[in-house]
Design an enzyme around this catalytic site. Structure first.
Site, PDB file in Angstrom:
ATOM      1  N   GLY A 290       1.246   0.985  -0.169  1.00 43.67           N
ATOM      2  CA  GLY A 290       0.354   0.035   0.013  1.00 43.67           C
ATOM      3  C   GLY A 290      -0.981   0.155  -0.520  1.00 43.67           C
ATOM      4  O   GLY A 290      -1.399   1.566  -0.809  1.00 43.67           O
ATOM      5  N   GLY A 291      -1.813  -0.774  -0.379  1.00 44.10           N
ATOM      6  CA  GLY A 291      -3.148  -0.565  -0.334  1.00 44.10           C
ATOM      7  C   GLY A 291      -3.732  -1.223  -1.798  1.00 44.10           C
ATOM      8  O   GLY A 291      -2.877  -2.152  -2.284  1.00 44.10           O
ATOM      9  N   GLY A 292      -4.840  -1.007  -2.140  1.00 40.90           N
ATOM     10  CA  GLY A 292      -5.458  -1.991  -3.031  1.00 40.90           C
ATOM     11  C   GLY A 292      -7.020  -1.713  -3.417  1.00 40.90           C
ATOM     12  O   GLY A 292      -7.547  -1.272  -2.456  1.00 40.90           O
ATOM     13  N   GLY A 293      -7.504  -2.018  -4.400  1.00 44.70           N
ATOM     14  CA  GLY A 293      -8.975  -1.812  -4.711  1.00 44.70           C
ATOM     15  C   GLY A 293      -9.552  -0.327  -4.605  1.00 44.70           C
ATOM     16  O   GLY A 293      -8.886   0.416  -5.450  1.00 44.70           O
TER      17      GLY A 293
ATOM     18  N   SER B  67      -8.550   1.744  -2.462  1.00 44.85           N
ATOM     19  CA  SER B  67      -7.937   2.745  -1.494  1.00 44.85           C
ATOM     20  C   SER B  67      -6.297   2.559  -2.085  1.00 44.85           C
ATOM     21  O   SER B  67      -6.001   1.263  -2.217  1.00 44.85           O
ATOM     22  CB  SER B  67      -8.288   2.919  -0.309  1.00 44.85           C
ATOM     23  OG  SER B  67      -7.815   1.507   0.414  1.00 44.85           O
ATOM     24  N   LYS B  68      -5.499   3.306  -1.848  1.00 48.99           N
ATOM     25  CA  LYS B  68      -3.994   3.509  -1.729  1.00 48.99           C
ATOM     26  C   LYS B  68      -3.616   4.195  -0.408  1.00 48.99           C
ATOM     27  O   LYS B  68      -4.194   5.268  -0.171  1.00 48.99           O
ATOM     28  CB  LYS B  68      -3.537   3.681  -2.977  1.00 48.99           C
ATOM     29  CG  LYS B  68      -3.778   2.838  -4.149  1.00 48.99           C
ATOM     30  CD  LYS B  68      -2.759   1.553  -4.070  1.00 48.99           C
ATOM     31  CE  LYS B  68      -2.719   0.683  -5.387  1.00 48.99           C
ATOM     32  NZ  LYS B  68      -3.973  -0.097  -5.410  1.00 48.99           N
TER      33      LYS B  68
ATOM     34  N   LYS C  37      -4.092   8.152   3.108  1.00 50.33           N
ATOM     35  CA  LYS C  37      -4.904   7.159   2.517  1.00 50.33           C
ATOM     36  C   LYS C  37      -5.961   7.819   1.667  1.00 50.33           C
ATOM     37  O   LYS C  37      -6.663   8.546   2.029  1.00 50.33           O
ATOM     38  CB  LYS C  37      -5.761   6.494   3.528  1.00 50.33           C
ATOM     39  CG  LYS C  37      -6.685   5.361   3.215  1.00 50.33           C
ATOM     40  CD  LYS C  37      -7.312   4.526   4.465  1.00 50.33           C
ATOM     41  CE  LYS C  37      -8.045   3.386   4.052  1.00 50.33           C
ATOM     42  NZ  LYS C  37      -8.617   2.758   5.312  1.00 50.33           N
TER      43      LYS C  37
ATOM     44  N   ASP D   6     -11.956  -5.555  13.454  1.00 49.50           N
ATOM     45  CA  ASP D   6     -11.465  -5.833  12.203  1.00 49.50           C
ATOM     46  C   ASP D   6      -9.979  -5.908  12.927  1.00 49.50           C
ATOM     47  O   ASP D   6      -8.804  -5.635  12.144  1.00 49.50           O
ATOM     48  CB  ASP D   6     -11.163  -4.893  11.116  1.00 49.50           C
ATOM     49  CG  ASP D   6     -10.733  -5.811   9.814  1.00 49.50           C
ATOM     50  OD1 ASP D   6     -10.455  -7.112   9.795  1.00 49.50           O
ATOM     51  OD2 ASP D   6     -10.255  -5.060   8.819  1.00 49.50           O
TER      52      ASP D   6
END
Length: 662
Positions: free
Chosen positions: A25-28, A30-31, A49, A193
């Site tokens: 997973g992840g994006g931007g 980070s993954k 991460k 968050d």
């Protein structure tokens, strides 16, 4: 297994004796990867991460180094059963002084280790660096955080949208959420968050609070300071996070109240807690409580929700007050005295029964359960009964239209050209809707009963063929999720392809009797109709299913057109040239959900058929034979909204009629 590399040719290193094996997973910036360390006694499987320091065209804003440093410092000291454990952190491809063209690190060249095992690994790596200072020059530059793996997946992946879970399940997970939050705040930290995306399950089904990237220390040595800056996801943030100073505890109380609401009914109460949201405006006047789903919430739970989501933070209930509330103090047979799950198999069964009754999963029903379903469907004269869908009477006909279509969405939500009874309050956006319109309630109940009937088989089957409890991350909870939903015909394809997707905590999946090529074309067509940005790539025999370069490790822009990955790729017909490899294909997608938040992930279409039967035969296909497996894996976004997108894909009649099991 080959260690994955980035698009620059740089590789991902071993980290504190862990070896990266799978992107999850992840994006931007980070993954998140799955990583293994067979020598570890406590965490043989972990999550890593990776926050990249490498420049990328899609990253619009520079990395906040101070925030990263704070995340490491805070998360590393938090130790609680309901907080995802922080095992360690290192930097690779960086120089503490910024020399040799490298990025300057935030850890000043020193690894962070929080367990005996990670401390030993850190010391060993330190010796390696001293003996070979240039050993990490070709590693992807970035921060590598080693975390406990949420082996049970997302909690909200197992909750039906617009339906929720039974009260005892919501109470069980809310108790664990509050226990984790109380501990975090006892350390002077506010999370800021809290949302479904940051609520994971461990291998036994217990809740773990994750992602401390937006946390803040608001209390130290008894002195409390006010915070500033809006952060988090709009449907879950507190109304006072509007640019003015706010206190740390009330904002987490509010967010956990929205999460409790989502567990009970399967939806958030509003898009955002501002006057721009008609739902929130109606909530403030009290009118919203007259409309679905609010009347469905048990009175004691509703009493607590109103106190937790009081618009005025000074009047909002505290964590201590929540613990004294009568709904919180109710007995729960799912929990031990120490606050953990007392029966992981029972927990998995209850979660799946809710998805079956809502129609969000399809379970192969046979034997007595199938006969019971047929009896329920027929009148005494042998004619089929008309079983109504379990839908709110106030729900407009537009519910059968794509919930991702912008024009239809406004009407379906009730805010455009539609009002409530007598021209009053428009229909709330969270009114109930059927999952699979072609399904009937009697079959759903039969599937729920079938899940229960399979529990007796689990203790013997789990240790037999097809269920390897020795697999990394395997447990009673994760294996039960698969056992209760697995269909018997799967044994005919055992040993073909990659089995790790079949036995995973992801429940946004289905087995199909159609070929991988056919299903790929249908899914892409559905995504195109929903205006979901997508691009696909073939998967061939020479590639690791989830690690090849097609991920473009730090790419976070729009999906781009890809090229065949090997000679096995071939067009499948249609107006768009489709690429399907010998092992199947992967679709990358990105869209905005109905709450105006980013939703991103991948769809895997894995070929299960023999090499000579990868296309649909001219003759009628074997309805009980699985030719492909489809798994939709969320990368970023709300798990409830991801399941809604999965629901849209499954509703396509041409796809629905091929689904054997989910």
């Amino acid at each position: 297994m080959t260690i994955p590399k980035s698009s620059t040719g740089q590789s991902y290193p071993p980290v504190l004796d862990y070896r990266i094996v799978q992107l999850i997973g992840g994006g931007g910036f980070s993954k998140v990867f799955r990583a293994v360390n067979p020598s570890s006694e406590s965490h043989s499987v972990a999550a890593i991460k990776v926050i990249s320091y490498a420049p990328n065209r899609s990253n619009k804003y520079p990395i906040d180094r101070r925030a990263l440093q704070k995340e490491v410092q805070v998360h590393s000291i938090l130790k609680h059963p309901n907080v995802l454990e922080f095992l360690g952190a290192v930097e690779r491809g960086v120089d503490k002084n910024g020399n040799a063209g490298k990025e300057k690190g935030i850890l000043m060249g020193e690894a962070v280790a929080t367990t005996k095992e990670s401390i030993r690994a850190r010391d060993k790596e330190r010796q390696q660096m001293l003996s070979s200072p240039s050993h990490d020059q070709n590693y992807v530059p970035g921060l590598y955080m080693v975390l406990e793996l949420g082996a049970g997946g997302d909690l909200f992946d197992k909750i039906a949208p617009d339906y929720g879970v039974e009260e005892d399940l919501a109470h069980f997970y809310f108790q664990q959420l509050l226990a984790g939050l109380e501990y975090i705040h006892s350390q002077g930290v506010t999370h800021r968050d809290i949302k479904p995306e940051n609520m994971l399950l461990d291998a036994e089904g217990n809740l773990k609070i994750a992602d401390f990237g937006l946390c803040s220390v608001y209390k130290y040595k008894g002195k409390e300071r006010e915070l500033t800056g809006a952060c988090g996801s709009l449907p879950y943030i507190a109304p006072e996070m509007n640019g003015k100073p706010y206190r740390g505890e009330p904002v987490d109380v509010w967010s956990s109240g929205v999460v409790l609401f989502a567990m009970l009914v399967g939806s958030t109460p509003w898009d955002e807690p501002t006057s721009r949201s008609p739902e929130y405006s109606a909530y403030r006047t009290g009118k919203l409580f007259e409309y679905d789903p609010w009347p469905r919430i048990p009175q004691d739970a509703l009493s607590l929700l109103k106190k937790m989501m009081h618009p005025t933070p000074e009047k909002r209930i505290t964590f201590e007050g929540i613990r004294r509330h009568r709904w919180f103090k109710r007995a729960n047979d799912l929990m031990t005295q120490k606050g953990k799950c007392n029966d992981p198999v029972n927990l998995a069964e209850k979660l799946l029964q809710g998805l079956a009754v809502s129609g969000d999963i399809i379970v192969e029903v046979n034997g007595a359960a199938a006969a019971a379903a047929r009896r329920l469907d027929l009148h005494s004269d042998g004619q089929r009964a008309q079983v109504p869908e379990n839908v709110s009477l106030t729900q407009p006909d537009a519910i059968l239209t794509s919930s991702f279509d912008l024009a239809a969405r406004a009407v379906a939500r009730g805010w455009a050209d539609d009002t409530g009874p007598g021209g009053g309050l428009p229909l709330p956006s969270s009114t109930a809707m059927p999952a699979f319109a072609s399904d009937d309630m009697s079959r759903r109940l039969a599937m729920s009963q079938h899940i229960s009937s399979r529990r007796a088989e689990f203790s013997t089957t789990a240790s037999g063929s097809g269920y390897d409890m020795a697999l990394p991350g395997a447990s009673q909870f994760t294996q039960a999720l698969n056992h209760f939903t697995q269909f018997e015909a799967l044994t005919h394809v055992a040993g073909t392809g990659s089995s790790h997707l079949r036995f995973s905590p992801h429940l946004t999946r289905f087995f199909s009797s159609a070929s991988a090529a056919t299903i790929l074309a249908l899914i892409i067509d559905v995504l195109d109709r929903l205006a979901v940005l997508n691009a696909h790539q073939a998967i061939g025999d020479q590639e690791e299913l989830e690690l090849e370069e097609a991920y473009n490790f730090m790419a976070d822009g729009e999906p781009e057109t890809t090229v065949p990955s090997d000679d096995s790729s071939r067009p499948t017909g249609g107006s768009k040239r489709l690429l399907i490899g010998s092992r199947g294909a992967r679709i990358r997608l990105k869209t905005m959900d109905r709450r105006k938040c980013v939703l991103r992930g991948e769809v895997y279409v894995e070929n299960l058929a023999a090499p000579d039967s990868t296309s649909d035969s001219a003759s009628a296909p074997d309805r009980n034979a699985a030719k492909c497996l489809v798994v939709m894996k969320k990368g970023k976004g709300d798990p409830l909204e991801w399941r809604r997108l999965f629901r849209e894909v499954c509703r396509r009649p041409e796809i629905m009629q091929t689904i054997i099991s989910t």
